[in-house]
Design a protein around this motif. Structure first.
Motif, PDB file in Angstrom:
ATOM      1  N   VAL A  16       8.375   2.202  -6.407  1.00  0.00           N
ATOM      2  CA  VAL A  16       7.906   0.824  -6.255  1.00  0.00           C
ATOM      3  C   VAL A  16       6.438   0.713  -6.643  1.00  0.00           C
ATOM      4  O   VAL A  16       6.021  -0.244  -7.300  1.00  0.00           O
ATOM      5  CB  VAL A  16       8.142   0.335  -4.804  1.00  0.00           C
ATOM      6  CG1 VAL A  16       7.449  -0.985  -4.546  1.00  0.00           C
ATOM      7  CG2 VAL A  16       9.631   0.218  -4.526  1.00  0.00           C
ATOM      8  N   TRP A  17       5.649   1.692  -6.257  1.00  0.00           N
ATOM      9  CA  TRP A  17       4.210   1.646  -6.525  1.00  0.00           C
ATOM     10  C   TRP A  17       3.912   1.743  -8.024  1.00  0.00           C
ATOM     11  O   TRP A  17       3.024   1.068  -8.538  1.00  0.00           O
ATOM     12  CB  TRP A  17       3.520   2.774  -5.769  1.00  0.00           C
ATOM     13  CG  TRP A  17       2.035   2.761  -5.873  1.00  0.00           C
ATOM     14  CD1 TRP A  17       1.179   1.810  -5.401  1.00  0.00           C
ATOM     15  CD2 TRP A  17       1.232   3.755  -6.507  1.00  0.00           C
ATOM     16  NE1 TRP A  17      -0.109   2.161  -5.684  1.00  0.00           N
ATOM     17  CE2 TRP A  17      -0.112   3.354  -6.373  1.00  0.00           C
ATOM     18  CE3 TRP A  17       1.515   4.946  -7.160  1.00  0.00           C
ATOM     19  CZ2 TRP A  17      -1.163   4.097  -6.863  1.00  0.00           C
ATOM     20  CZ3 TRP A  17       0.467   5.693  -7.655  1.00  0.00           C
ATOM     21  CH2 TRP A  17      -0.856   5.261  -7.506  1.00  0.00           C
ATOM     22  N   LEU A  18       4.666   2.579  -8.737  1.00  0.00           N
ATOM     23  CA  LEU A  18       4.446   2.732 -10.172  1.00  0.00           C
ATOM     24  C   LEU A  18       5.119   1.641 -10.998  1.00  0.00           C
ATOM     25  O   LEU A  18       4.893   1.548 -12.206  1.00  0.00           O
ATOM     26  CB  LEU A  18       4.946   4.108 -10.634  1.00  0.00           C
ATOM     27  CG  LEU A  18       4.182   5.309 -10.096  1.00  0.00           C
ATOM     28  CD1 LEU A  18       4.875   6.599 -10.493  1.00  0.00           C
ATOM     29  CD2 LEU A  18       2.749   5.292 -10.611  1.00  0.00           C
ATOM     30  N   GLN A  42      14.523   5.726  -7.513  1.00  0.00           N
ATOM     31  CA  GLN A  42      15.704   5.288  -6.779  1.00  0.00           C
ATOM     32  C   GLN A  42      16.952   6.040  -7.249  1.00  0.00           C
ATOM     33  O   GLN A  42      17.835   6.350  -6.440  1.00  0.00           O
ATOM     34  CB  GLN A  42      15.881   3.782  -6.943  1.00  0.00           C
ATOM     35  CG  GLN A  42      14.766   3.000  -6.278  1.00  0.00           C
ATOM     36  CD  GLN A  42      14.895   1.514  -6.485  1.00  0.00           C
ATOM     37  OE1 GLN A  42      15.963   1.015  -6.863  1.00  0.00           O
ATOM     38  NE2 GLN A  42      13.809   0.791  -6.255  1.00  0.00           N
ATOM     39  N   ALA A  43      17.033   6.349  -8.524  1.00  0.00           N
ATOM     40  CA  ALA A  43      18.165   7.126  -9.029  1.00  0.00           C
ATOM     41  C   ALA A  43      18.143   8.546  -8.458  1.00  0.00           C
ATOM     42  O   ALA A  43      19.181   9.082  -8.056  1.00  0.00           O
ATOM     43  CB  ALA A  43      18.134   7.166 -10.549  1.00  0.00           C
ATOM     44  N   LEU A  44      16.964   9.151  -8.409  1.00  0.00           N
ATOM     45  CA  LEU A  44      16.846  10.480  -7.812  1.00  0.00           C
ATOM     46  C   LEU A  44      17.156  10.445  -6.319  1.00  0.00           C
ATOM     47  O   LEU A  44      17.695  11.409  -5.767  1.00  0.00           O
ATOM     48  CB  LEU A  44      15.452  11.047  -8.055  1.00  0.00           C
ATOM     49  CG  LEU A  44      15.180  11.555  -9.468  1.00  0.00           C
ATOM     50  CD1 LEU A  44      13.717  11.933  -9.629  1.00  0.00           C
ATOM     51  CD2 LEU A  44      16.059  12.735  -9.784  1.00  0.00           C
ATOM     52  N   THR A  45      16.815   9.345  -5.657  1.00  0.00           N
ATOM     53  CA  THR A  45      17.128   9.197  -4.234  1.00  0.00           C
ATOM     54  C   THR A  45      18.634   9.180  -4.013  1.00  0.00           C
ATOM     55  O   THR A  45      19.135   9.814  -3.075  1.00  0.00           O
ATOM     56  CB  THR A  45      16.481   7.920  -3.682  1.00  0.00           C
ATOM     57  OG1 THR A  45      15.069   8.023  -3.828  1.00  0.00           O
ATOM     58  CG2 THR A  45      16.824   7.714  -2.230  1.00  0.00           C
ATOM     59  N   LEU A  46      19.370   8.462  -4.856  1.00  0.00           N
ATOM     60  CA  LEU A  46      20.834   8.452  -4.727  1.00  0.00           C
ATOM     61  C   LEU A  46      21.415   9.845  -4.951  1.00  0.00           C
ATOM     62  O   LEU A  46      22.343  10.262  -4.256  1.00  0.00           O
ATOM     63  CB  LEU A  46      21.443   7.456  -5.713  1.00  0.00           C
ATOM     64  CG  LEU A  46      21.230   5.980  -5.375  1.00  0.00           C
ATOM     65  CD1 LEU A  46      21.762   5.103  -6.497  1.00  0.00           C
ATOM     66  CD2 LEU A  46      21.894   5.638  -4.064  1.00  0.00           C
ATOM     67  N   LEU A  76      12.085   8.848   0.990  1.00  0.00           N
ATOM     68  CA  LEU A  76      11.115   7.780   1.226  1.00  0.00           C
ATOM     69  C   LEU A  76       9.966   7.863   0.231  1.00  0.00           C
ATOM     70  O   LEU A  76       9.520   6.841  -0.307  1.00  0.00           O
ATOM     71  CB  LEU A  76      10.599   7.869   2.662  1.00  0.00           C
ATOM     72  CG  LEU A  76       9.598   6.795   3.091  1.00  0.00           C
ATOM     73  CD1 LEU A  76      10.211   5.421   3.007  1.00  0.00           C
ATOM     74  CD2 LEU A  76       9.115   7.084   4.493  1.00  0.00           C
ATOM     75  N   ASN A  77       9.488   9.067  -0.044  1.00  0.00           N
ATOM     76  CA  ASN A  77       8.433   9.234  -1.043  1.00  0.00           C
ATOM     77  C   ASN A  77       8.902   8.824  -2.435  1.00  0.00           C
ATOM     78  O   ASN A  77       8.161   8.184  -3.183  1.00  0.00           O
ATOM     79  CB  ASN A  77       7.948  10.682  -1.075  1.00  0.00           C
ATOM     80  CG  ASN A  77       6.794  10.918  -0.152  1.00  0.00           C
ATOM     81  OD1 ASN A  77       6.039  10.012   0.162  1.00  0.00           O
ATOM     82  ND2 ASN A  77       6.654  12.146   0.293  1.00  0.00           N
ATOM     83  N   LEU A  78      10.118   9.195  -2.800  1.00  0.00           N
ATOM     84  CA  LEU A  78      10.631   8.831  -4.122  1.00  0.00           C
ATOM     85  C   LEU A  78      10.693   7.321  -4.310  1.00  0.00           C
ATOM     86  O   LEU A  78      10.269   6.792  -5.339  1.00  0.00           O
ATOM     87  CB  LEU A  78      12.014   9.452  -4.338  1.00  0.00           C
ATOM     88  CG  LEU A  78      12.062  10.939  -4.639  1.00  0.00           C
ATOM     89  CD1 LEU A  78      13.497  11.443  -4.595  1.00  0.00           C
ATOM     90  CD2 LEU A  78      11.445  11.229  -5.986  1.00  0.00           C
ATOM     91  N   VAL A  79      11.207   6.621  -3.312  1.00  0.00           N
ATOM     92  CA  VAL A  79      11.319   5.163  -3.419  1.00  0.00           C
ATOM     93  C   VAL A  79       9.943   4.513  -3.382  1.00  0.00           C
ATOM     94  O   VAL A  79       9.671   3.567  -4.137  1.00  0.00           O
ATOM     95  CB  VAL A  79      12.242   4.614  -2.304  1.00  0.00           C
ATOM     96  CG1 VAL A  79      12.207   3.101  -2.259  1.00  0.00           C
ATOM     97  CG2 VAL A  79      13.655   5.094  -2.527  1.00  0.00           C
ATOM     98  N   HIS A 121       0.838  -1.188   0.000  1.00  0.00           N
ATOM     99  CA  HIS A 121       0.000   0.000   0.000  1.00  0.00           C
ATOM    100  C   HIS A 121       0.877   1.244   0.000  1.00  0.00           C
ATOM    101  O   HIS A 121       1.904   1.293   0.664  1.00  0.00           O
ATOM    102  CB  HIS A 121      -0.902   0.021   1.238  1.00  0.00           C
ATOM    103  CG  HIS A 121      -1.914  -1.069   1.234  1.00  0.00           C
ATOM    104  ND1 HIS A 121      -3.008  -1.055   0.420  1.00  0.00           N
ATOM    105  CD2 HIS A 121      -2.005  -2.216   1.951  1.00  0.00           C
ATOM    106  CE1 HIS A 121      -3.729  -2.136   0.627  1.00  0.00           C
ATOM    107  NE2 HIS A 121      -3.127  -2.857   1.552  1.00  0.00           N
ATOM    108  N   LEU A 122       0.442   2.239  -0.713  1.00  0.00           N
ATOM    109  CA  LEU A 122       1.193   3.482  -0.793  1.00  0.00           C
ATOM    110  C   LEU A 122       0.957   4.358   0.430  1.00  0.00           C
ATOM    111  O   LEU A 122       1.765   5.239   0.726  1.00  0.00           O
ATOM    112  CB  LEU A 122       0.807   4.229  -2.070  1.00  0.00           C
ATOM    113  CG  LEU A 122       1.576   5.490  -2.396  1.00  0.00           C
ATOM    114  CD1 LEU A 122       3.049   5.170  -2.589  1.00  0.00           C
ATOM    115  CD2 LEU A 122       1.015   6.146  -3.623  1.00  0.00           C
TER     116      LEU A 122
END
Length: 120
Positions: free
Chosen positions: A50-52, A60-64, A43-46, A2-3
């Protein structure tokens, strides 16, 4: 997955960081609060990645990238805070702001240079 769960956790982290930025006076605690806010964004980016089910894993790339920027920000921020603490003896943000206003007020009426007049 769940998102809602990671989104609620991210909102709580972001609100805690925002409260820390607005309510704290110590510069190191403000930097830690900014880090909390950046972690909420991560956390929102990841979670949305995953949800999309993005095949490129853009979140995940933007998170890094965000983690690298946060590491640079905290390194420079701590260096500035330590330098200010050595010079002023305090890392209290309100006190430093008052010192800046006092120094700026004295620049409006410059005193005449007496050494140049004495030499002439």
């Amino acid at each position: 997955m769940h998102l809602v769960y990671p989104a609620v956790l991210a909102v709580l982290l972001f609100c805690t960081g925002l409260y820390g930025v607005l309510a704290r006076r110590n510069a190191i605690l403000v930097l830690m609060s900014v880090e909390l806010m950046l972690n909420a964004v991560n956390l929102n980016l990841v979670a949305f990645d995953v949800w999309l089910r993005d095949t490129l894993h853009t979140g995940q790339a933007l998170t890094l990238f965000t983690i690298a920027i946060a590491a640079a920000e905290i390194g420079i921020g701590l260096a500035i805070v330590l330098l200010v603490y050595r010079n002023r003896g305090s890392s209290d943000i309100d006190r430093l702001r008052d010192l800046a206003e006092q120094a700026g007020a004295g620049d409006e009426d410059p005193q005449p240079d007496t050494t140049a007049e004495a030499a002439a």
